[in-house]
Design a protein around this motif. Sequence first.
Motif, short mmCIF file in Angstrom:
data_model
loop_
_atom_site.label_atom_id
_atom_site.label_comp_id
_atom_site.label_asym_id
_atom_site.label_seq_id
_atom_site.Cartn_x
_atom_site.Cartn_y
_atom_site.Cartn_z
N THR A 1 8.77 4.11 14.16
CA THR A 1 9.60 5.18 14.71
C THR A 1 9.99 6.10 13.56
OG1 THR A 1 11.75 4.14 14.33
CG2 THR A 1 10.56 3.50 16.35
N PRO A 2 10.54 7.28 13.85
CA PRO A 2 11.03 8.13 12.75
C PRO A 2 12.09 7.44 11.90
CG PRO A 2 10.80 9.42 14.75
CD PRO A 2 10.57 7.99 15.14
N TYR A 3 12.80 6.47 12.47
CA TYR A 3 13.81 5.75 11.71
C TYR A 3 13.17 4.74 10.77
CZ TYR A 3 17.17 7.82 14.92
OH TYR A 3 17.92 8.72 15.64
N THR A 4 12.19 3.97 11.27
CA THR A 4 11.51 3.03 10.38
C THR A 4 10.65 3.75 9.36
OG1 THR A 4 9.71 2.77 11.99
CG2 THR A 4 11.49 1.17 12.09
N ALA A 5 10.26 5.01 9.66
CA ALA A 5 9.50 5.79 8.67
C ALA A 5 10.33 6.11 7.44
CB ALA A 5 8.98 7.08 9.31
N ASN A 6 11.66 5.96 7.54
CA ASN A 6 12.49 6.07 6.33
C ASN A 6 12.18 4.96 5.35
OD1 ASN A 6 13.85 8.28 7.35
ND2 ASN A 6 15.58 7.10 8.13
N SER A 7 11.75 3.81 5.87
CA SER A 7 11.55 2.63 5.04
C SER A 7 10.09 2.37 4.70
CB SER A 7 12.12 1.40 5.76
OG SER A 7 13.50 1.56 6.04
N TYR A 8 9.18 2.76 5.58
CA TYR A 8 7.77 2.49 5.37
C TYR A 8 7.01 3.77 5.04
CZ TYR A 8 8.96 -1.89 7.77
OH TYR A 8 9.54 -3.08 8.15
N TYR A 9 6.35 3.75 3.91
CA TYR A 9 5.45 4.85 3.50
C TYR A 9 6.15 6.20 3.50
CZ TYR A 9 2.32 1.04 4.74
OH TYR A 9 1.72 -0.19 4.83
N SER B 1 0.82 -1.21 0.00
CA SER B 1 0.00 0.00 0.00
C SER B 1 0.85 1.25 0.00
CB SER B 1 -0.94 0.00 1.20
OG SER B 1 -0.21 -0.13 2.41
N TRP B 2 0.26 2.35 -0.42
CA TRP B 2 0.97 3.63 -0.49
C TRP B 2 0.97 4.34 0.86
CZ3 TRP B 2 -1.49 8.31 0.56
CH2 TRP B 2 -2.87 8.23 0.74
N SER B 3 0.07 3.95 1.76
CA SER B 3 -0.03 4.58 3.07
C SER B 3 -0.42 3.51 4.09
CB SER B 3 -1.09 5.69 3.06
OG SER B 3 -2.39 5.15 3.22
N PRO B 4 -0.28 3.82 5.39
CA PRO B 4 -0.66 2.84 6.41
C PRO B 4 -2.13 2.86 6.78
CG PRO B 4 0.25 4.77 7.47
CD PRO B 4 0.35 5.02 5.98
N PHE B 5 -2.92 3.78 6.24
CA PHE B 5 -4.17 4.16 6.88
C PHE B 5 -5.28 3.12 6.78
CE2 PHE B 5 -2.13 8.33 5.89
CZ PHE B 5 -1.71 8.55 7.18
N GLN B 6 -5.40 2.39 5.65
CA GLN B 6 -6.41 1.33 5.64
C GLN B 6 -5.95 0.13 6.46
OE1 GLN B 6 -9.65 1.37 4.39
NE2 GLN B 6 -9.71 -0.48 5.63
N GLY B 7 -4.67 -0.21 6.35
CA GLY B 7 -4.15 -1.32 7.14
C GLY B 7 -4.21 -1.05 8.63
N ALA B 8 -4.19 0.24 9.01
CA ALA B 8 -4.23 0.60 10.42
C ALA B 8 -5.62 1.03 10.87
CB ALA B 8 -3.24 1.73 10.70
N SER B 9 -6.63 0.79 10.04
CA SER B 9 -8.00 1.15 10.40
C SER B 9 -8.58 0.17 11.40
CB SER B 9 -8.87 1.17 9.14
OG SER B 9 -10.24 1.24 9.46
N ASP B 10 -9.56 0.63 12.18
CA ASP B 10 -10.22 -0.27 13.13
C ASP B 10 -11.17 -1.24 12.43
OD1 ASP B 10 -12.26 1.58 12.45
OD2 ASP B 10 -13.19 1.40 14.42
#
Length: 665
Positions: free
Chosen positions: A106-114, A75-84
């Motif tokens: 974390t801000p470090y893993t945000a380099n890799s995800y989305y 996915s291009w963003s985390p938002f559907q995967g992180a939906s309730d």
Amino acid sequence: MNRLYKIKSFFFISMLALGLTMAAGSCKKAYLNIDEYIYDFIQLDSVFATQDKLLQYINGIASYLPAEDRLWTSSWSPFQGASDENFTSWNDARHAGIKLLLGEITPYTANSYYNNYENWYRGIRKANTVIARIDECKELSLVTKREYLGEMYFFKGYFLYHLIQQYGPAVIPSDTAQDLTASSSSLSLERSSYDDCVKYIIKNMEQAYNLLPATKDALAEVNRPTSGAALAVMSRVLLVAASPMYNGNPAYATWKRSDGTNFISTSEDNSKWGKAAVAAKRVMQTGRYELYIFPRAADTDPLAANVPSAAYPNGAGGLDPYRSYKYTFVGEVPATSNPEIIWSRNVDPRGTDSPLWLSTPSHMSGGNGLNITQDLVDAFKMKDGRDINSSSATYPYPDAATAYQPIGALKNISDVQLVANTPKMYDNREARFYANIGFCHSYWKGTSYTGTDANIKNVEITYYSNGTAAPINTFPNDYNHTGYTCIKYNHFADNMKQSGSILPKVFPMFRYAEILLNYAEALNELNNPYTDALTGITVERNVTEIANAFNRVRFRAGLPGLSAAELASQATIREAIKRERKVEFACEGRRYHDLRRWLDAPVAYSQPVVGMNVAASSSNRQQFFTRTTLNEQLTLRFWSFKMYFWPIPKNALDKNTKLVQNPSW
């Protein structure tokens, strides 16, 4: 179609498809990449030499647009995967949205995800370049020049919209190209306030609205934005800006710019709801959009007696609620023939990144890894519009002692077949339930399959531990954890085993149902009349007008309109709108943002994840159909204040000394 439009269509579609794939996972470059900037600068003289080269450059900008149909996998963003609404059966890089729910970002893993940060700023910078230099391309007609400029302003606004949606208040870049001879400190810019970002988006969308054509008649052109798409973006952005998260939120009182300005306003301004209402009304007043309606057929489920039988939009008479809702998502009707679609993108559902793959059982070549929560399932009403907890004698929701029992006879509802084994708890539900939810004993037709394996089409799918959707030996973790999946994007003929015959689809980024509910919500929250200075449109809180907009969505679903109890107060209408959005936009990528802007996320994510007892075998049917709280690693939801925004990637912070991180990250 003339030659120009053929060229435009080819480049836009091909570059968009390639670029969206890149944008979904790219994390290689920082906010301002000097090497690439110099490369672009060297090439620009040739870019503006001909119309074809300029179009290629423009389509390259479009390649930074997110692949919004990729909701869960890659996915291009985390938002559907992180939906309730849901969770995936794996916590891995391809389904990293769940990592936000589990507190692993974390801000470090945000380099890799989305890590979309750099690409969206790059898109804005390149759009500015086209605007500044477009007159150098002497081959452009006035009409083509207007369209290209309209797209550039649209892209600028749309990229910043995505930036503030994911990262919060953003750096507003200069409208001119960066001066490469400037000092590094002058190239570092401070984040603007959220309200100023909204003004930037609206300014650019207004310019796009004035320049873009109203329609795209050719099928290959429907992915290009129109003036209506610009209005729809304004409607969404202004509704969010008026919501409690961004309109008088004291939680961000100490988060300020260096000049003392709050990044997010702590003072409520009720007129923001007026701006949102006007934006939605402008879309409505174009007269170009309407909910998609499919006429009633012989197999259409009869309406409940309390549903108005007048013709739409005054009732649900003469329409097929299931097909009217479902066909926008499954490729049954072309986008050019669907008045509900305001802006969409083409989808290739055949790949292993598609919703179709994720929801399909393993033995039918799917991932079998999309789990819908009982909370979403319970939000769908009975066919007479009653909640399952207050159902009527005519359409009763069964108690726990009988909910698991089979209905006992086959029942056809439009394209849906309820088999005799269908539990009573899934009988007599509203049409959108059957359009969205795959449950144990759902009948999967998959009629495009022409092979000889009898287990591949016309299959009764069961999620028992020994059911037809049990995991295969080679993929033991590919199983459904709740007993529910999302079939919103599955056509009854689609079959992953016969992927070449899956219907081509479009994903509607903006559809008219959203505009109607945006309008109803904004009007309901408006305390005083509001007149828009630009258009002269005046809006005010009018219960009849709220109901007229809201009820179109309800009637299209085959349900009664707002009841007297729902219309009793601003608060009751507000709750009805929240419930309606939850159901109408189920698994479309909107739920996470709604919970956040309403400040409802802490409560929603504190609830346990409930589903069916998938550990039970088919010999223990009653045990399976027992509401079960899931206490496994994938369902240990985590919510904290910081999750209102995705962290600014660490590599972006390193490049811009004035860039501050989001709170609590």
